[in-house]
Design an enzyme around this catalytic site. Structure first.
Site, PDB file in Angstrom:
ATOM      1  N   HIS A 145     -28.372   0.960  13.531  1.00 39.55           N
ATOM      2  CA  HIS A 145     -28.949   1.973  13.804  1.00 39.55           C
ATOM      3  C   HIS A 145     -27.616   3.126  14.771  1.00 39.55           C
ATOM      4  O   HIS A 145     -28.523   3.707  15.975  1.00 39.55           O
ATOM      5  CB  HIS A 145     -29.776   1.055  14.572  1.00 39.55           C
ATOM      6  CG  HIS A 145     -31.324   1.165  14.756  1.00 39.55           C
ATOM      7  ND1 HIS A 145     -32.054   3.121  14.487  1.00 39.55           N
ATOM      8  CD2 HIS A 145     -32.458   1.298  15.903  1.00 39.55           C
ATOM      9  CE1 HIS A 145     -33.101   2.827  14.880  1.00 39.55           C
ATOM     10  NE2 HIS A 145     -33.170   2.128  15.407  1.00 39.55           N
ATOM     11  N   ASN A 151     -36.046   3.302  21.689  1.00 36.67           N
ATOM     12  CA  ASN A 151     -36.823   3.610  21.589  1.00 36.67           C
ATOM     13  C   ASN A 151     -37.477   4.414  22.897  1.00 36.67           C
ATOM     14  O   ASN A 151     -38.482   5.060  22.463  1.00 36.67           O
ATOM     15  CB  ASN A 151     -37.901   2.400  21.368  1.00 36.67           C
ATOM     16  CG  ASN A 151     -37.610   1.353  20.053  1.00 36.67           C
ATOM     17  OD1 ASN A 151     -36.920   2.373  19.331  1.00 36.67           O
ATOM     18  ND2 ASN A 151     -38.344   0.848  19.827  1.00 36.67           N
ATOM     19  N   ASP A 183     -29.850   7.866  13.166  1.00 39.17           N
ATOM     20  CA  ASP A 183     -29.478   7.917  11.854  1.00 39.17           C
ATOM     21  C   ASP A 183     -31.107   7.641  10.808  1.00 39.17           C
ATOM     22  O   ASP A 183     -32.350   8.096  11.670  1.00 39.17           O
ATOM     23  CB  ASP A 183     -29.584   5.901  11.613  1.00 39.17           C
ATOM     24  CG  ASP A 183     -30.190   4.799  12.657  1.00 39.17           C
ATOM     25  OD1 ASP A 183     -31.164   5.786  14.043  1.00 39.17           O
ATOM     26  OD2 ASP A 183     -31.205   4.459  12.479  1.00 39.17           O
ATOM     27  N   ASN A 224     -38.343   5.533  15.832  1.00 37.97           N
ATOM     28  CA  ASN A 224     -39.241   5.490  17.253  1.00 37.97           C
ATOM     29  C   ASN A 224     -38.125   5.794  18.418  1.00 37.97           C
ATOM     30  O   ASN A 224     -38.729   6.661  18.998  1.00 37.97           O
ATOM     31  CB  ASN A 224     -38.910   4.143  17.461  1.00 37.97           C
ATOM     32  CG  ASN A 224     -39.976   3.524  16.893  1.00 37.97           C
ATOM     33  OD1 ASN A 224     -41.278   4.155  16.796  1.00 37.97           O
ATOM     34  ND2 ASN A 224     -40.073   2.276  16.651  1.00 37.97           N
TER      35      ASN A 224
END
Length: 189
Positions: free
Chosen positions: A21, A69, A94, A115
């Protein structure tokens, strides 16, 4: 001088360092080595950032210091602070829909369930920024995604991500110069 904003998405803290991530964060850290700038924390902008000049263009490299997020909040602050045109924002992130080792450019488009991108869309009220998407593959089961993205992955995947970062850094100047087609062609060759 027209400013460019190059933002690498990731999660803060050592727990998330070098995970799938955090490939956007890793991109900015490699750019720091390439361009010899020093990232400094700006709490008011919720980011680590550095300003530099590349080919007579002001470029702000940033890593949000808030969770992925919510990264849109940091992008909104950065965009407003530097009065950056939306067309001059480049977000590195990513992408589960791309195989490991694949890097793609995208201008606009949907969030694909990401997100961090959802947060950016909500905060900037647009999707019209540029993106460097780095493939991390998909675990196969939707229920596994949250756990999967915060893992480092196999040695081969780490090598794939580094090769993608190197490719991305090799074309970033074309994007900054407004030569999107050359950047696309170089990536696809």
């Amino acid at each position: 001088m027209n400013s460019f904003l190059v933002v690498g998405l990731g999660n803060p803290g050592s727990r998330y360092a070098n995970t799938r991530h955090n490939v956007g964060t890793d991109f900015i850290l490699e750019a720091q080595k390439n361009y010899s700038f020093e990232l400094k924390e700006k709490k008011t902008l919720k980011s680590l950032l550095a300003e530099t000049v590349i080919q007579n263009k002001k470029v702000i490299f940033a890593i949000p210091t808030i969770f992925m997020n919510h990264s849109g909040a940091a992008l909104k602050l950065l965009k407003n602070k530097f009065n950056t045109n939306i067309k001059n924002i480049i977000v590195i992130h990513d992408d589960l829909d791309l195989k490991s080792g694949v890097i793609k450019l995208k201008a606009g488009g949907g969030h694909g369930g990401h997100n961090g991108l959802k947060s950016i869309f909500e905060n900037l009220k647009t999707q019209d920024f540029k993106r460097i998407r780095i493939g991390i593959d998909h675990p196969g089961d939707k229920k596994e995604v949250n756990k999967y993205v915060i893992q480092k992955g196999k040695k081969e995947e780490k090598i794939d991500r580094m090769q993608c970062i190197d490719k991305g850094l090799s074309i970033i100047e074309f994007i900054i110069q407004g030569d999107w087609n050359t950047a696309l062609n170089k990536l696809n060759n």
